[in-house]
Design an enzyme around this catalytic site. Structure first.
Site, PDB file in Angstrom:
ATOM      1  N   ARG A   1       4.200  -8.955   0.869  1.00  0.00           N
ATOM      2  CA  ARG A   1       3.038  -9.211   0.025  1.00  0.00           C
ATOM      3  C   ARG A   1       3.326 -10.129  -1.162  1.00  0.00           C
ATOM      4  O   ARG A   1       2.586 -11.075  -1.415  1.00  0.00           O
ATOM      5  CB  ARG A   1       2.527  -7.882  -0.557  1.00  0.00           C
ATOM      6  CG  ARG A   1       1.786  -7.037   0.435  1.00  0.00           C
ATOM      7  CD  ARG A   1       1.363  -5.729  -0.198  1.00  0.00           C
ATOM      8  NE  ARG A   1       0.695  -4.896   0.800  1.00  0.00           N
ATOM      9  CZ  ARG A   1       0.148  -3.704   0.551  1.00  0.00           C
ATOM     10  NH1 ARG A   1       0.223  -3.191  -0.654  1.00  0.00           N
ATOM     11  NH2 ARG A   1      -0.447  -3.019   1.496  1.00  0.00           N
TER      12      ARG A   1
ATOM     13  N   SER B   1      -7.504  -5.867   4.946  1.00  0.00           N
ATOM     14  CA  SER B   1      -6.213  -5.349   5.388  1.00  0.00           C
ATOM     15  C   SER B   1      -5.224  -6.482   5.646  1.00  0.00           C
ATOM     16  O   SER B   1      -5.575  -7.505   6.221  1.00  0.00           O
ATOM     17  CB  SER B   1      -6.394  -4.542   6.659  1.00  0.00           C
ATOM     18  OG  SER B   1      -5.141  -4.219   7.190  1.00  0.00           O
TER      19      SER B   1
ATOM     20  N   GLY C   1     -10.312  13.717 -13.971  1.00  0.00           N
ATOM     21  CA  GLY C   1     -10.340  12.869 -12.786  1.00  0.00           C
ATOM     22  C   GLY C   1     -10.534  13.695 -11.532  1.00  0.00           C
ATOM     23  O   GLY C   1     -10.085  14.842 -11.448  1.00  0.00           O
TER      24      GLY C   1
ATOM     25  N   ARG D   1       4.698  -0.645  -4.051  1.00  0.00           N
ATOM     26  CA  ARG D   1       4.257   0.475  -3.235  1.00  0.00           C
ATOM     27  C   ARG D   1       4.053   0.015  -1.797  1.00  0.00           C
ATOM     28  O   ARG D   1       3.504  -1.047  -1.538  1.00  0.00           O
ATOM     29  CB  ARG D   1       2.947   1.055  -3.768  1.00  0.00           C
ATOM     30  CG  ARG D   1       2.413   2.210  -2.946  1.00  0.00           C
ATOM     31  CD  ARG D   1       1.110   2.734  -3.487  1.00  0.00           C
ATOM     32  NE  ARG D   1       0.043   1.764  -3.450  1.00  0.00           N
ATOM     33  CZ  ARG D   1      -0.637   1.420  -2.348  1.00  0.00           C
ATOM     34  NH1 ARG D   1      -0.328   1.960  -1.187  1.00  0.00           N
ATOM     35  NH2 ARG D   1      -1.609   0.528  -2.408  1.00  0.00           N
TER      36      ARG D   1
END
Lengths: 643, 252, 246
Positions: free
Chosen positions: A336, A290, A46, A441
């Site tokens: 969220r 956003s 990666g 997160r």
């Protein structure tokens, strides 16, 4: 149906006060002498923020690095798509930030399901990241005086987010990519683009290499080293539709899991409320906007499910501003997960808008009336432009349509404090590991974690492995390499030889539907059990009825996709099982059985204040659930509330 | 939402060493809401159903930032829209009954791997020649130790926005990579962090660019017009300036 | 020094040399056109100028050699880079369409910029014919009484009118892109001055192109019939011009 074992995992957290753990550990770890470093080969899989940063840093130290990536160039890793910014505890704005505060916010934001010691270290090295990136020529936003600019992000009470326009991930990645290419030029990094890792090779219980498929030619290749670093990102594409890049997949992590690395908290997925909704069956991915939009936009649906008038013709009295109605204090600014669940609930109840009925309005009418179009343009001009480009609707005049989408996965391979998995010699960095974000997160923390792991943690901790373990000389001629190579090749051959009727994409889409409906932002035991059955059936169908055309010995994108979907079909079940076993609600994991009277997530710290790490037990036996208890010595456990 | 009936003329080439040719496909019920790549997804699903191998094309993020998608669409890099990548191009830019010619990027430095997939690693090698600041991890001074005027930082950011897709090369009649190189050289030349290696960087990157077989710049501005990141031609002028300065002042 | 040679033989180096030689040639064009325009002032003035020019026994050969080298360098580099540019794209596109919306606003006069090689080659052919006429005297040689008479005679020929008209107008197109492009190649790009350079380049190209084109045009309209007879009448007064040339 699952075996829950209370095996305690040893996270190897150093002793002492939290502020001193990392420095103490750095001193206690073994070092590799400068002249000996060139004797060690390290494989990095990666080239995102974690991978490129680690590969470059290890090469700078003198190790020989082999670096693989799935894209045609290391610069294309999906870290590039991160928009918002990167957090650091610099406290440049003099507004009371500190390493302790960043640490505290991250632990609390993660809903107390992350490991304190790791998070503290993350906050501690955050400042070094900014220094490093600036030195690399990352064009961060500046004030007129020439100092770095900061902004607030994701409801943080301090301005600690550094940013480069709406392209922070891109600029940070290009900085790391530059450092990586410098080492490629020096010959210290051997770069292999368009390679997909298909297996970890284990020799005498230690990860000593990988098998990869050259995507250009279809050849299988083996790479040998003294340590393997997986920096292969998250598994959001198990849901088919997500904000992840199309190539993002779980395969590398899943193969490592099958070779002995435990998979931790797979049910912790983050769903972002402000994405552009699906427009039709052909939809291939979702685009995030956003969440700052909710600062000025008002979320609503029509009061009547039958109201088919254009949005602009629906008067206020016929609109249901459901977030403001349910959460009078926070209104449109609820976190969220709350906003996402509420949108899903309204749409499921038939109030959804748009052609598909799977969207809610985000309306700027009042904000424009209040502040004027210019102010709104200054704040959100680029987002409005992007929205118009995709939907052909002008959000200055008609409300945006939004819907939640899978965005980030907090779960990942289990790692200890050294970022080493339960498979010795296998280190896991960035989104691919589970360690720092707990069950949720915070905004602008993903970039921070990827770079922290790559620049400042793994280069230290890997020395402990290289200097501390007996690592006998091994080449790719070792039988273990040939065995893994043959396994990987046979597996793809099996897929090619199914010769069925269904396309890979249609199976992946169906898996996505199951995951989204039953393992999405709101989960029930019933739904999860159903999901497990449906996934099992779909997996069987895949192996009997998938249709993959073309040769194995050539560029064959359909075959690549098939291999990844085959792994998602196994992984999806584990995700559902993890969600089923975690009988509490926390962060991105919401179990309908575990909520307060106000529909808020109800944690169960008594029974679930732990990491669940799954151990592979073969194809025919269910995985074993191990736990790592989480202790909170510095941050006190509290329940969040938005009233 | 309306739907289109399209004729696609797609370049098919089995591998680098085999000859390629155009194949014509007919596609119906293409929603105008689809992105161009979603239209190709639908084509591929149809092809699979008809036991024909799907068309290979590069793509990844599908939100216009990774730079992996490409395609010459009706003779225009990334299609007819401005400052847009193919993945962000929507079918509403086409009309019912249109014939769309889809070709890979063509340049000697970008050999075709298969169908519409090309090898752009030449761009990586140009960056490897010097498109960075040589700072090892761990030795950086405090981020605010060096002040950078906002206007310089903004201009550097304008140049740094390059997504490395190669549209500039594809659109240029000479397959020149000057806009790509100019963007990176400009970013570094504008920032104080890039100053120490300013001369060697531009000399080495241009030498590598020439080795890779890109053509010469004729200032036609097709690169700028095709660039999805809006990189300005002034970056090429800066590259020329930097190069001249470095060549004249080099010690040997 | 090696690094300088290497730099000048790089892609940017070659284009830089082309810019410098191109701009120097632009300077030559201005001088040349100014001299030619004397033909409109009067045959005598024109002859006097030619006379004075040819009287420069030392400077003229030096200037001509310099000019010759400028041309050779500019043309050679043009051909070399054209070859490289062809090689940079081995397989051509089936379809290629410009994305430059408005050529004037985007700066580079887009079409002219793509035709630099063909226009350059046409100008080269014209140049060779022009030299054949006036320098070498191998194309339509004649026994002219004066330089003005010679010019008048040649410009009155149909072949000349066609070739010169095409040659000079194509030169204008070549300059249309070439002039401003040279500044970009030399790195002189500035938000304030580049538009001025472009405007000036446009005016320059039009003036040079039309200025030179006026001669074959006027020749077609019969303007130089007069000059021819006029100078024949004046022949006795300026007998030196032809003999000097020979």
């Amino acid at each position: 149906m699952s075996v829950v074992e209370e095996t305690r995992l040893d996270a190897k957290i150093p002793g002492g006060p939290i502020e001193d753990k990392w420095e103490k550990h750095q001193f206690e770890m073994k070092l590799v002498a400068p002249n000996n470093k060139r004797k060690f080969d390290v494989i990095v899989v990666g080239t995102g923020l974690a991978g490129a940063a680690a590969a470059a840093s290890l090469a700078e130290l003198g190790y020989n690095v082999t670096n693989l990536c799935i894209q045609d160039s290391p610069r294309r890793a999906h870290s590039i798509a991160a928009q918002g910014g990167i957090n650091a505890a610099k406290n440049y704005p003099n507004d009371g930030d500190s390493v302790m505060r960043l640490f505290y916010d991250t632990v609390k934001g993660g809903d107390y399901r992350s490991r304190e010691a790791n998070v503290y270290r993350l906050a501690h090295v955050s400042n070094l990241i900014i220094d490093q990136c600036v030195a690399q020529g990352v064009p961060f936003a500046r004030e007129y005086g020439g100092l770095l600019a900061n902004r607030t992000f994701g409801g943080a009470q301090v301005s600690r987010t550094f940013y480069a326009r709406g392209q922070t991930g891109q600029q940070l990645l290009l900085g790391a990519y530059g450092s990586l290419m410098r080492q490629v030029e020096h010959g210290k990094v051997k770069l292999f683009p368009r390679r997909e890792m298909l297996d970890v090779v284990v020799v005498d219980g230690v990860a000593r290499g990988v098998v990869a498929r050259n995507l250009m030619t279809g050849e299988f290749e083996t790479y040998c080293g003294h340590a393997v670093l997986l920096c292969t990102g998250g598994y959001g594409n198990a849901y088919y539709l997500s904000t992840n890049a199309k190539g993002s997949n779980v395969t590398a992590a899943w193969r490592a899991y099958k070779r002995g690395a435990y998979f931790a908290n797979p049910c912790f997925t983050q769903i972002h409320p402000t994405c552009i909704p699906v427009s039709g069956d052909y939809q291939s991915k979702l685009t995030l906007m956003s969440e700052s939009l909710r600062n000025d936009g008002r979320v609503w649906v029509p009061k009547s499910a039958d109201d088919k008038r254009p949005a602009t013709e629906i008067p206020d009295e016929d609109r249901d501003y459901y977030l403001e109605r349910r959460y009078p204090a926070f209104g449109n600014m609820v976190p969220r997960d709350v906003a996402s669940r509420a949108a899903k609930e309204r749409c499921d109840a038939g109030y959804g808008v748009g052609e598909t009925g799977m969207a809610v309005f985000l309306d700027f009418k009042d904000a424009i009336a209040r502040d004027g179009e210019d102010v709104i343009h200054q704040k959100y001009g680029n987002l409005f432009h992007m929205y118009k480009k995709i939907t052909d609707e002008d959000p200055y005049h008609v409300p945006m349509r939004i819907y939640p989408a899978v965005h980030y996965t907090m779960g990942g391979l289990w790692v200890d404090y050294n970022l080493e998995s339960t498979l010795p010699g296998l280190f896991v960095l960035g989104e691919a590991n589970f360690s720092d974000h707990g069950a949720n997160r915070l905004g602008a923390s993903a970039l921070m974690q990827g770079l922290a792991d790559g620049y400042f943690v793994a280069p230290y901790t890997i020395a402990n492995h290289l200097a501390g373990r007996q690592l006998p000389r091994v080449t790719t001629h070792h039988p273990a390499f040939q065995e893994s190579l043959v396994d990987s090749r046979n597996r793809l051959e099996r897929i090619r030889n199914v010769n069925g009727e269904r396309s890979v994409d249609s199976i992946h889409r169906e898996l996505g539907h199951i995951m989204w409906n039953d393992c999405g932002m709101s989960r029930t035991a019933q739904g999860l059990n159903d999901a497990i059955d449906k996934i099992t059936a779909l997996r069987e169908e895949f192996w009997q009825n998938v249709k993959v055309l073309g040769k194995g010995e050539a560029l064959n994108q359909n075959l690549e996709h098939a291999g990844r979907v085959a792994d998602f079909l196994e992984f999806g079940e584990l995700l559902a099982r993890d969600a089923l076993e975690r009988q509490e609600s926390c962060g991105g994991h919401f179990r309908e059985e575990h909520q307060t009277a106000e529909n808020e997530a109800m944690r169960d710290d008594e029974n679930f204040c732990h990491v669940a790490a799954w151990e592979y037990q073969g194809t025919d036996s269910p995985a074993t659930r191990h736990t790592e208890p989480l202790t909170f010595e510095t941050v006190k456990l509290t329940q969040r509330s938005y009233k | 939402m309306s739907s289109l009936k399209l004729t696609l003329k797609v370049w098919r080439q089995p591998s680098r060493d085999e000859a390629g040719q155009f194949h014509t496909y007919h596609l119906e019920d293409v929603s105008t809401e689809m992105s161009f790549l979603e239209m190709l997804d639908v084509l591929n699903e149809n092809l699979i159903a008809q036991d024909e191998e799907p068309v290979a094309f590069d793509h990844d993020c599908r939100e216009g930032i990774c730079g992996m998608c490409s395609l010459m669409i009706n003779g225009q890099a990334h299609g007819p829209d401005n400052e847009t990548t193919t993945c962000q191009l929507h079918m509403r830019h086409f009309r019912d009954g249109d014939t769309i010619v889809i070709e890979p990027w063509r340049a000697k430095a970008f050999p075709v791997i298969r169908d519409l997939v090309v090898d752009r690693s030449a761009l990586d090698r140009v960056i490897a020649a010097g498109g960075y600041v040589s700072v090892n991890c761990g030795s950086a001074p405090d981020a605010n130790a060096v002040l950078v005027p906002k206007t310089d930082a903004d201009k550097a950011m304008d140049a740094a926005a390059c997504i490395g897709c190669g549209a500039c090369v594809a659109a240029c009649k000479n397959a020149s990579a000057m806009l790509f190189v100019g963007a990176k050289v400009s970013q570094m030349a504008l920032l104080p962090q890039g100053k120490p290696e300013r001369a060697s960087r531009v000399l080495n990157m241009v030498a590598r660019m020439d080795e890779e077989g890109f053509g010469n710049c004729t200032n036609t501005a097709e690169c700028e017009a095709a660039c999805p990141a809006g990189i300005s031609l002034s970056n090429i002028a800066r590259l020329n300036r930097e190069y001249l300065k470095a060549a004249l002042t080099a010690a040997n | 020094m090696t690094s300088l040679i290497r730099a000048l033989s790089s892609s940017i180096g070659k284009k830089l040399l082309m810019s410098v030689t191109g701009l120097a040639l632009c300077g030559f064009l201005v001088v040349h056109l100014s001299g030619n325009l004397l033909l409109y002032v009067g045959a005598a003035e024109y002859d006097a100028y030619a006379h004075a020019l040819h009287a420069q026994k030392i400077l003229l050969p030096i200037a001509e050699t310099g000019l010759f080298l400028l041309f050779i360098l500019h043309i050679a580099l043009g051909l070399i880079t054209a070859g490289e540019n062809r090689a940079a794209r081995e397989v051509k596109y089936d379809t290629q369409r410009s994305k430059v919306i408005d050529p004037s606003s985007k700066g580079a006069p887009n079409l002219a910029s793509k035709l630099m090689v063909p226009t350059g080659l046409i100008v080269l052919m014209f140049l060779l014919i022009h030299l054949g006429h006036f320098k070498l005297g191998i194309i339509s040689p004649g026994d002219d009484a004066s330089e003005a008479a010679k010019a008048g005679r040649i410009l009155s020929e149909g072949f000349t009118q066609v070739v010169y008209l095409i040659g000079t107008l194509v030169l204008g197109i070549h300059l249309f892109h070439g002039f401003q492009s040279a500044f970009q190649t030399m790195g002189l790009n500035h938000p304030k001055y580049t538009p001025l350079i472009k405007t000036f380049g446009f005016i320059f190209a039009v003036c040079i192109g039309l200025g030179f084109a006026s001669f074959p045009a006027m020749g077609y309209l019969g303007r130089f019939k007069e000059t021819e007879t006029q100078t024949t009448e004046n022949r006795a007064e300026t007998p030196t011009s032809i003999t000097q040339r020979k």
